[in-house]
Enzyme design. Structure first.
Site: not given
Length: 376
Positions: A69-70, A149, A177, A196, A232, A314
């Site tokens: 997501a970052t 979050n 979230q 995740h 890739t 984080c």
């Protein structure tokens, strides 16, 4: 160990794991190659893309796979800022946004943009009257998190999206979230999600872009993902993401019912603790709690067989106080006494009861020692 940190990451669904194994072991072709092995791998990537799109339930658009997501948020924020008309230099977000959004928006000040961090109320929700005044005709982008979050509140993203559109600005939703737990904004220009957080693998996320919206690439190279995100792809990660999204969609009602049961149980087990953020407008699987006189960091140390947190994983090693708890008006003392309990699909009622008992006992010991020292 009892795992109660679902906002940091969720356990990998067995179904997602099983989908990944053949692509790691047997069907390992590069999905960007044109031979049969490559085409087989590419077919699994496209199946995953379709599954994720169906689970999002948004209008037709592109789904760009990213490393997480970052990266998705950085691509969207930097790309929409770079593509904004010359007269639009304002970027509006919330003071409680994740660092992946907040820091990216603030960094754009060095490129001539005007970052605006909207305050939130004590309940963690944005005041739409303040937002209406801040989202002006010179705004390029409005971005907001669907579910916070750290404290779990659900922001009125549909209303913020409407304000952005009325001002001619783009709207980006950080749904990391919120994906599968709250309705995604149908009028958004871009939505970022992560595998995740929904029982998929780490290392893969996605950016949904409304059809017709083109962005300059953040990474240059082989021109994969329509030229927007070179590199890739891992068919195994994409497949695991796709299966997790499909499973989430099929289990949505059952998972929501289970989380609600755990939420009601948590409120009883943690009686005497205050809940940070709105009690009504929130995702029930995130319980941010505080108790006067308790040190949250010491609770973590005293309860090492329980995985819970102080706030965002984080930022846990930064040593800085939570900007989210500061933004909702908590004092330093209140923030230090705050912890976050996160549960979901694989959490049992018994695990929650055992964990709550251990955390509460550790808190009582702290208070007893503190009261004894005070009396002395």
């Amino acid at each position: 160990m009892i795992y109660l940190d679902y906002q940091a990451t969720t356990p990998l669904a067995p179904e997602a794991f099983e989908a990944m194994v053949p692509l790691l072991r047997d069907h390992f072709g590069n999905p960007h190659s044109t031979h049969r092995a490559g085409r087989q791998a590419a077919a699994q990537v496209e199946l995953a893309r379709d599954r994720i799109g169906a689970a999002m339930g948004l209008p037709p658009g592109q789904i760009i796979f990213t490393s997480g997501a970052t990266e998705a948020l950085n691509i969207a924020i930097s790309g929409m800022a770079q593509g904004a008309p010359p007269g639009r230099r304002r970027i509006v977000t919330l003071a409680t946004e994740h660092a992946a959004v907040r820091d990216t928006v603030l960094a754009l000040e060095g490129r001539g943009f005007e970052p605006v961090l909207l305050p939130v109320r004590r309940d963690g929700l944005v005041d739409l009257d303040i937002a209406r005044l801040a989202i002006t005709p010179d705004t390029a982008l409005v971005t907001a998190m669907l579910v916070n979050n750290e404290i779990g509140v659900i922001q009125p993203v549909d209303a913020l999206c409407h304000l952005a559109r009325a001002a001619g600005a783009r709207f980006l939703c950080d749904a990391v979230q919120g994906f599968g737990r709250a309705a995604l904004p149908q009028e958004a220009d871009a939505v970022a999600i992560s595998a995740h957080k929904i029982h998929g693998p780490k290392g893969v996320g996605a950016l949904w872009l409304r059809n017709g919206l083109t962005l300059p690439p953040l990474l240059h190279g082989g021109g994969q993902e329509g030229g927007l995100r070179s590199g890739t792809l891992s068919p195994a990660l994409c497949a695991g993401f796709g299966v997790a999204a499909d499973l989430m969609q099929r289990r949505r009602e059952a998972d929501a019912h289970h989380v609600e049961e755990l939420w009601q149980k948590a409120l009883k087990l943690f009686e005497g603790w205050a809940v940070n953020g709105s009690l009504e407008q929130r995702y029930r699987g995130n319980v941010s709690l505080r108790r006067d006189g308790v040190d949250g960091a010491r609770l973590l140390s005293d309860c090492r067989d329980i995985a819970f947190s102080l706030g965002s994983a984080c930022a846990s090693g930064s040593g800085r106080p939570s900007h989210v708890l500061q933004a909702i008006g908590l004092s330093d003392k209140e923030a230090r006494g705050s912890v976050r309990i996160g549960f979901g699909r694989y959490t049992s009622v018994g695990e929650l009861e055992d964990a709550a008992g251990a955390i509460t006992q550790a808190a009582e010991r702290q208070l007893h020692v503190a009261n004894g020292a005070h009396e002395t």
